[in-house]
Design a protein around this motif. Structure first.
Motif, PDB file in Angstrom:
ATOM      1  N   GLY A  54       0.823  -1.210   0.000  1.00 34.05           N
ATOM      2  CA  GLY A  54       0.000   0.000   0.000  1.00 34.05           C
ATOM      3  C   GLY A  54       0.852   1.253   0.000  1.00 34.05           C
ATOM      4  N   ALA A  55       0.183   2.404  -0.009  1.00 33.75           N
ATOM      5  CA  ALA A  55       0.881   3.684  -0.064  1.00 33.75           C
ATOM      6  C   ALA A  55       1.785   3.863   1.153  1.00 33.75           C
ATOM      7  N   MET A  56       2.908   4.532   0.947  1.00 34.36           N
ATOM      8  CA  MET A  56       3.839   4.830   2.040  1.00 34.36           C
ATOM      9  C   MET A  56       3.279   6.003   2.848  1.00 34.36           C
ATOM     10  N   GLN A  57       2.892   5.726   4.061  1.00 30.51           N
ATOM     11  CA  GLN A  57       2.322   6.737   4.935  1.00 30.51           C
ATOM     12  C   GLN A  57       3.065   6.790   6.265  1.00 30.51           C
ATOM     13  N   VAL A  58       3.161   8.011   6.800  1.00 30.47           N
ATOM     14  CA  VAL A  58       3.662   8.200   8.157  1.00 30.47           C
ATOM     15  C   VAL A  58       2.433   8.337   9.045  1.00 30.47           C
ATOM     16  N   TYR A  68       9.144  16.868  14.216  1.00 32.02           N
ATOM     17  CA  TYR A  68       8.091  16.259  13.410  1.00 32.02           C
ATOM     18  C   TYR A  68       7.020  17.268  13.024  1.00 32.02           C
ATOM     19  N   ALA A  69       6.724  18.199  13.911  1.00 34.84           N
ATOM     20  CA  ALA A  69       5.726  19.233  13.596  1.00 34.84           C
ATOM     21  C   ALA A  69       6.219  20.118  12.457  1.00 34.84           C
ATOM     22  N   ALA A  70       7.497  20.488  12.478  1.00 33.76           N
ATOM     23  CA  ALA A  70       8.052  21.332  11.420  1.00 33.76           C
ATOM     24  C   ALA A  70       8.068  20.601  10.085  1.00 33.76           C
ATOM     25  N   ALA A 106      -9.018   5.209  14.811  1.00 34.46           N
ATOM     26  CA  ALA A 106      -8.840   6.170  13.732  1.00 34.46           C
ATOM     27  C   ALA A 106      -7.389   6.641  13.678  1.00 34.46           C
ATOM     28  N   PRO A 107      -6.499   5.881  13.029  1.00 35.22           N
ATOM     29  CA  PRO A 107      -5.101   6.284  12.926  1.00 35.22           C
ATOM     30  C   PRO A 107      -4.952   7.658  12.251  1.00 35.22           C
ATOM     31  N   VAL A 108      -3.966   8.414  12.675  1.00 33.82           N
ATOM     32  CA  VAL A 108      -3.728   9.744  12.127  1.00 33.82           C
ATOM     33  C   VAL A 108      -2.637   9.650  11.070  1.00 33.82           C
ATOM     34  N   VAL A 109      -2.949  10.037   9.842  1.00 31.19           N
ATOM     35  CA  VAL A 109      -1.971  10.053   8.759  1.00 31.19           C
ATOM     36  C   VAL A 109      -1.320  11.432   8.734  1.00 31.19           C
ATOM     37  N   HIS A 110      -0.041  11.485   9.067  1.00 36.72           N
ATOM     38  CA  HIS A 110       0.672  12.759   9.084  1.00 36.72           C
ATOM     39  C   HIS A 110       1.215  13.123   7.710  1.00 36.72           C
ATOM     40  N   PHE A 111       1.482  12.097   6.910  1.00 37.23           N
ATOM     41  CA  PHE A 111       2.092  12.363   5.614  1.00 37.23           C
ATOM     42  C   PHE A 111       1.967  11.130   4.733  1.00 37.23           C
ATOM     43  N   GLU A 112       1.768  11.354   3.440  1.00 37.37           N
ATOM     44  CA  GLU A 112       1.792  10.271   2.461  1.00 37.37           C
ATOM     45  C   GLU A 112       2.801  10.630   1.391  1.00 37.37           C
ATOM     46  N   ALA A 113       3.704   9.707   1.108  1.00 33.00           N
ATOM     47  CA  ALA A 113       4.795   9.959   0.170  1.00 33.00           C
ATOM     48  C   ALA A 113       4.339   9.730  -1.268  1.00 33.00           C
ATOM     49  N   PRO A 114       5.128  10.178  -2.237  1.00 34.59           N
ATOM     50  CA  PRO A 114       4.798   9.923  -3.641  1.00 34.59           C
ATOM     51  C   PRO A 114       4.708   8.418  -3.923  1.00 34.59           C
ATOM     52  N   PRO A 115       3.911   8.019  -4.908  1.00 30.59           N
ATOM     53  CA  PRO A 115       3.812   6.596  -5.255  1.00 30.59           C
ATOM     54  C   PRO A 115       5.180   6.016  -5.605  1.00 30.59           C
ATOM     55  N   ALA A 116       5.344   4.723  -5.359  1.00 30.60           N
ATOM     56  CA  ALA A 116       6.627   4.075  -5.592  1.00 30.60           C
ATOM     57  C   ALA A 116       7.108   4.235  -7.031  1.00 30.60           C
TER      58      ALA A 116
END
Length: 380
Positions: free
Chosen positions: A149-153, A251-253, A161-171
């Motif tokens: 699946g997509a690379m997510q932080v 991480y916030a920055a 309800a997991p919190v998605v902080h970031f999703e990276a570009p597709p592989a």
């Protein structure tokens, strides 16, 4: 509508407010210059010891940022061996430690070498020698495939309800994105080297090209950029140590920058302030290194110390607890009280020890450096 900066049409055309960065950049560079100048004045042995302290912290803290605890004794021992410091202590060998040490030292010592995909793959293999991250098998020494699946932080992965902080570009985009990043990194840039380091860190983390270990590799890349600017294979301060002390801010920055509009002024401000904090922390933690180095350098040309005296003086320079007594000296050196007293009296004569007030049975001494010469010589 774009959620992340890599989704914007003008990606990766980063921009920033040079005026807003002028003062913190000048402060960071000023601190850098003063600190590195100070390090040049403490001699080879002092620089080696300061480097050992800084690199040990860097290896420990870059892992701690990711929640991984490494044995400090193993780290110090591994680095000491590689720096050629035989008496720095022997700790247990740890394969994870050895891998992170390899990366941190490669970024510092081989700063003149270009950053390539093969070099990054080598770092990744050093981080994950078994091919596993925890219990999960990962793609090692190659770009991620996103087969799961997509690379997510993500945080709170065990909550409803997991919190998605970031999703990276597709592989599928990673090879092209990394080619562009590496071409930029290996081409001289008309920007300040510290800004280049901060930008490189953010850019790599945003691509997130590996299955795991992206944060540690991004920090190594930033360290590499700084080493290239300093043109030195020695590192006397730890950016990872400063980042770990403000991990939440870090991480916030990063998240704010990745959800922004390619104006990365705030991220660069945070990075510069973090760099200044790293220098300040190194100044505080290496004071004893400076003191020891200056002390031993000042002894050149003077009558030599005995092996016992050197042993006790080394301890006194390392924040010796309490006052020194004949009994403590004898215990440390494994010698008689009479021999201890002769050694002590010699140092009193040199002005390096001062007798404290007290009866003959309770005579104690305080280490003084620069030395003073008291008018009396203790005899008990």
């Amino acid at each position: 509508m774009a959620t992340y900066i890599w989704q914007r049409e003008d990606w990766p055309s980063f921009r920033w407010d040079a005026g807003a960065l002028l003062s913190p950049l000048a402060d960071a560079r000023h601190r850098q210059g003063l600190f590195l100048g100070k390090m040049r004045d403490i001699g080879i042995d002092g620089r080696l010891e300061a480097e050992l302290v800084a690199l040990t912290e860097d290896v420990e803290k870059t892992s701690a940022i990711e929640g991984e605890v490494l044995n400090p004794s193993s780290i110090r021992s591994s680095i000491a061996r590689r720096l050629g410091i035989p008496d720095a202590g022997l700790g247990p060998t740890d394969r994870k430690v050895e891998g992170v040490v390899e990366i941190v030292l490669d970024a510092a010592k081989n700063h003149a070498a270009p950053l390539t995909d093969e070099r990054i793959f080598g770092w990744h293999a050093a981080l994950f020698p078994t091919g596993y991250s925890g219990k999960d098998r990962i793609d090692v020494a190659r770009w991620r495939s996103d087969r799961h699946g997509a690379m997510q932080v993500v945080s709170s992965t065990f909550s409803p309800a997991p919190v998605v902080h970031f999703e990276a570009p597709p592989a599928g985009c990673v090879p092209g994105e990394m080619a562009a990043f590496l071409a930029w990194f290996n081409t001289p840039q008309p920007i300040d080297p510290l800004l280049r380091a901060g930008l490189a860190h953010l850019w790599f983390v945003t691509i997130h090209p590996m299955d795991d270990g992206n944060g540690r590799i991004a920090r190594a890349i930033a360290d590499l950029a700084i080493a290239q600017a300093e043109r030195s294979g020695q590192r006397f301060y730890s950016m990872s140590g400063a980042i770990e002390r403000d991990k939440r801010g870090y991480y916030a920055a990063l998240e704010a920058a990745q959800r922004g509009d390619l104006d990365i002024t705030d991220w660069l401000l945070w990075f510069l302030e973090c760099y200044a904090r790293a220098i300040a922390a190194a100044e505080a933690t290496t004071d004893r290194v400076f003191t020891r180095a200056k002390f031993w350098m000042a002894q050149d040309g003077l009558p030599p110390f005995s092996e016992r005296q050197r042993k006790v003086l080394t301890k006194l320079l390392d924040d010796f607890e309490g006052n020194l007594t004949t009994k403590k000296w004898a215990s440390i050196c494994g010698c008689s009280a009479d021999t201890a007293l002769r050694d002590i009296n010699d140092l009193v004569t040199r002005g390096l020890l001062v007798r404290n007030l007290g009866g003959s049975k309770n005579t104690s001494f305080t280490f003084r450096w620069p030395p003073t010469r008291p008018p009396d010589t203790p005899t008990g």
